[in-house]
Design a protein around this motif. Structure first.
Motif, mmCIF file in Angstrom:
data_model
loop_
_atom_site.group_PDB
_atom_site.id
_atom_site.type_symbol
_atom_site.label_atom_id
_atom_site.label_comp_id
_atom_site.label_asym_id
_atom_site.label_seq_id
_atom_site.Cartn_x
_atom_site.Cartn_y
_atom_site.Cartn_z
ATOM 1 N N GLU A 172 0.753 -1.153 0.073
ATOM 2 C CA GLU A 172 0.056 -0.018 -0.065
ATOM 3 C C GLU A 172 1.086 1.395 -0.135
ATOM 4 N N LYS A 173 1.798 1.146 0.809
ATOM 5 C CA LYS A 173 2.882 2.380 0.617
ATOM 6 C C LYS A 173 3.702 2.666 -0.546
ATOM 7 N N LEU A 174 4.006 1.527 -1.106
ATOM 8 C CA LEU A 174 4.753 1.601 -2.302
ATOM 9 C C LEU A 174 3.797 1.837 -3.411
ATOM 10 N N ASP A 175 2.754 1.767 -3.405
ATOM 11 C CA ASP A 175 1.687 1.958 -4.567
ATOM 12 C C ASP A 175 1.654 3.563 -4.422
ATOM 13 N N GLN A 176 2.045 4.180 -3.452
ATOM 14 C CA GLN A 176 1.984 5.805 -3.718
ATOM 15 C C GLN A 176 3.163 6.380 -3.769
ATOM 16 N N HIS A 210 -13.870 -6.042 -8.672
ATOM 17 C CA HIS A 210 -15.095 -5.331 -9.271
ATOM 18 C C HIS A 210 -16.105 -5.290 -8.050
ATOM 19 N N GLU A 211 -16.665 -6.417 -7.630
ATOM 20 C CA GLU A 211 -17.668 -6.396 -6.692
ATOM 21 C C GLU A 211 -17.294 -5.871 -5.268
ATOM 22 N N ALA A 212 -16.060 -6.108 -4.927
ATOM 23 C CA ALA A 212 -15.526 -5.418 -3.629
ATOM 24 C C ALA A 212 -15.820 -3.924 -3.861
ATOM 25 N N LEU A 213 -15.288 -3.410 -4.608
ATOM 26 C CA LEU A 213 -15.324 -2.114 -4.949
ATOM 27 C C LEU A 213 -16.900 -1.454 -4.832
ATOM 28 N N GLN A 214 -17.617 -2.203 -5.494
ATOM 29 C CA GLN A 214 -18.891 -1.837 -5.638
ATOM 30 C C GLN A 214 -19.654 -1.855 -4.198
ATOM 31 N N ILE A 215 -19.232 -3.011 -3.363
ATOM 32 C CA ILE A 215 -19.907 -3.081 -2.015
ATOM 33 C C ILE A 215 -19.440 -1.723 -1.294
ATOM 34 N N LYS A 217 -6.920 -0.363 -5.133
ATOM 35 C CA LYS A 217 -5.505 -0.977 -5.579
ATOM 36 C C LYS A 217 -5.667 -2.370 -6.116
ATOM 37 N N ILE A 218 -6.458 -3.045 -5.417
ATOM 38 C CA ILE A 218 -6.725 -4.409 -5.663
ATOM 39 C C ILE A 218 -7.254 -4.639 -7.090
ATOM 40 N N LEU A 219 -8.297 -3.722 -7.192
ATOM 41 C CA LEU A 219 -8.864 -3.876 -8.594
ATOM 42 C C LEU A 219 -7.935 -3.485 -9.931
ATOM 43 N N LEU A 239 -13.675 3.905 -4.164
ATOM 44 C CA LEU A 239 -12.700 4.761 -5.185
ATOM 45 C C LEU A 239 -11.536 5.633 -4.689
ATOM 46 N N SER A 240 -11.726 5.626 -3.246
ATOM 47 C CA SER A 240 -10.786 6.460 -2.595
ATOM 48 C C SER A 240 -9.532 5.573 -2.360
ATOM 49 N N LYS A 241 -8.348 6.279 -2.285
ATOM 50 C CA LYS A 241 -7.027 5.599 -1.999
ATOM 51 C C LYS A 241 -6.819 5.394 -0.375
ATOM 52 N N GLU A 242 -7.741 5.677 0.272
ATOM 53 C CA GLU A 242 -7.723 5.542 1.664
ATOM 54 C C GLU A 242 -8.172 4.179 2.059
ATOM 55 N N TYR A 243 -8.893 3.406 1.114
ATOM 56 C CA TYR A 243 -9.246 2.020 1.042
ATOM 57 C C TYR A 243 -8.414 1.203 0.181
ATOM 58 N N PRO A 244 -7.986 -0.079 0.429
ATOM 59 C CA PRO A 244 -7.278 -0.974 -0.374
ATOM 60 C C PRO A 244 -7.930 -1.420 -1.596
#
Length: 414
Positions: free
Chosen positions: A33-37, A362-367, A381-383, A373-378
């Protein structure tokens, strides 16, 4: 942790699962998560968090799982491999993929040319003993004009004389001379010290006229491009490799055109089995995050998990995780043991598990809704990480054609 349906797992395998999961939970996921930013050029600089993770994985021996105990490796079996790669993929699949590709030069040298003691002493033994990540491997395959087509062993297109790799190798007395470019999609390309390099030797045979060499990347004539900017898997550094009149000893070419097509199919089988294992972990990560969030997030006066539509989504995600694990583990167990490995099962597992991972993400993000859509949640990134899997190590469409060709050649009709 998930319920293990394989009741034949040993205590050692159960312990392995728990220990790698703990490592992924405490080290790999937070780092991913840190490296992603992080700025990508800073990420690969010496002393960065990325290198810290590589060294920690080395200390745990993940780089030696394919190396036999006689050479200092852990010599793990197929089930252990699947357990490790699923858990690392659950943590952060970019870091996991970097470790997966890291082993290619040493492990495939042993498979393809096991009798060359000089190369074992030069490449394999130092790699096994390297706990500081001083030796990093990569798989030099993709080119600007060739990607999945390089992997189409067993199909008529693979032997079409009009189609061959752009990377060329010619024999000059006791040395091979290599010229050409491998594209920006070379995993570990910006940091690797050695490559398992795929080249064209006899273009008259099409892609089948290739060769596979182990190439140190500190040789004169080797240079690199910048780190690739991309959608996901940002903790997997990728970049171009350039070869300008690079000379290697004759025996560094460990596979020639006479065995090339066979070994392309074997590398694809093992690589796709690894992908299926890793993205089973990604599918599970998406499901577990969605499940946890649905139990906490209140909408309409009650937790999301109490709404039937959300329950149906969660159940479908759960089924995809369980079927992905069953399929991928079966493919790994068989393809890591059988010679030759039946490529249709490996590519089938890769196509299924990567699609399951993408759909679950995709379904996780929809839930999660807008928070997803926020980078505060993982989950976002997984999508992004999961989307890349439908292309890398062979895009799903071309892999389906490779699998279909293998089925037509080998399926038994009664």
């Amino acid at each position: 942790m998930y319920l293990e349906l394989n009741m034949r797992l040993t205590d050692e395998q159960e312990d392995l699962k728990e220990s790698v999961h703990k490592f992924s939970q405490e080290v790999i996921r937070p780092a991913g998560e840190k490296l992603d930013q992080m700025d990508l050029d800073e990420m690969i600089q010496e002393g960065s968090l990325w290198w810290e993770c590589k060294k920690k994985m080395r200390e745990l021996g993940f780089h030696t799982t394919f190396i036999p105990e006689s050479l200092g490796g852990t010599g793990m079996g197929p089930v252990e491999h699947h357990i490790i790669w699923e858990e690392l993929g659950w943590g952060s699949v970019g870091l996991a993929l970097s470790q997966d590709v890291d082993v290619y030069p040493a492990s495939w040298l042993l498979r393809m040319n096991p009798g060359n003691q000089r190369l074992i002493d030069e490449f394999v033994k130092p790699y096994v003993n390297d706990l500081d990540a001083g030796m990093i491997g990569c798989w030099g395959l993709t080119e600007a004009d060739h990607g999945s087509d390089i992997l189409m062993a067993g199909t008529p297109q693979f032997r079409e004389p009009k189609i061959s790799q752009s990377m060329k190798a010619r024999l000059d007395e006791d040395e091979w001379v290599i010229d050409g470019t491998k594209s920006a999609w070379i995993s570990n390309g910006p940091v690797a010290t050695h490559a398992l390099l795929f080249v064209s030797i006899d273009a008259s045979k099409g892609m089948a006229g290739g060769g596979i060499a182990v190439v140190p990347l500190d040789l004169p004539g080797v240079s690199r491009g910048r780190v690739l900017r991309k959608l996901g898997q940002l903790d997997l550094p990728q970049g171009e490799l350039y070869f300008d009149n690079v000379r290697i000893p004759r025996d560094y070419m460990i596979v020639g055109p006479d065995r090339y097509e066979f070994w392309v199919e074997q590398v694809l089988s093992v690589a796709n089995c690894g992908m299926s294992s890793l993205f089973t972990g990604v599918a599970r990560a998406a499901f577990e995050l969605a499940l946890g969030y649905a139990k906490e997030r209140v909408q309409g006066g009650r937790p999301l998990a109490e709404h039937q539509l959300i329950q149906k989504k969660l159940f479908d995600m759960f089924v995809k995780v369980e079927t992905a694990r069953a399929y991928s583990r079966a493919a790994v167990e068989y393809c890591f043991t059988a010679i030759p490995a039946p490529v249709q099962y490996a590519v089938g597992a890769k196509v299924y598990c990567t699609q399951a991972a993408f759909e679950n993400a995709h379904e996780a993000l929809q839930i999660y809704g807008g928070y997803g859509l926020s980078k505060e949640y993982p989950v976002e990134k997984i999508l992004r990480d999961a989307r890349a899997a439908l292309i890398e190590d062979g895009c799903s469409e071309v892999l389906s054609l490779i699998g279909a060709s293998a089925i037509l050649r080998s399926y038994l009709l009664y």
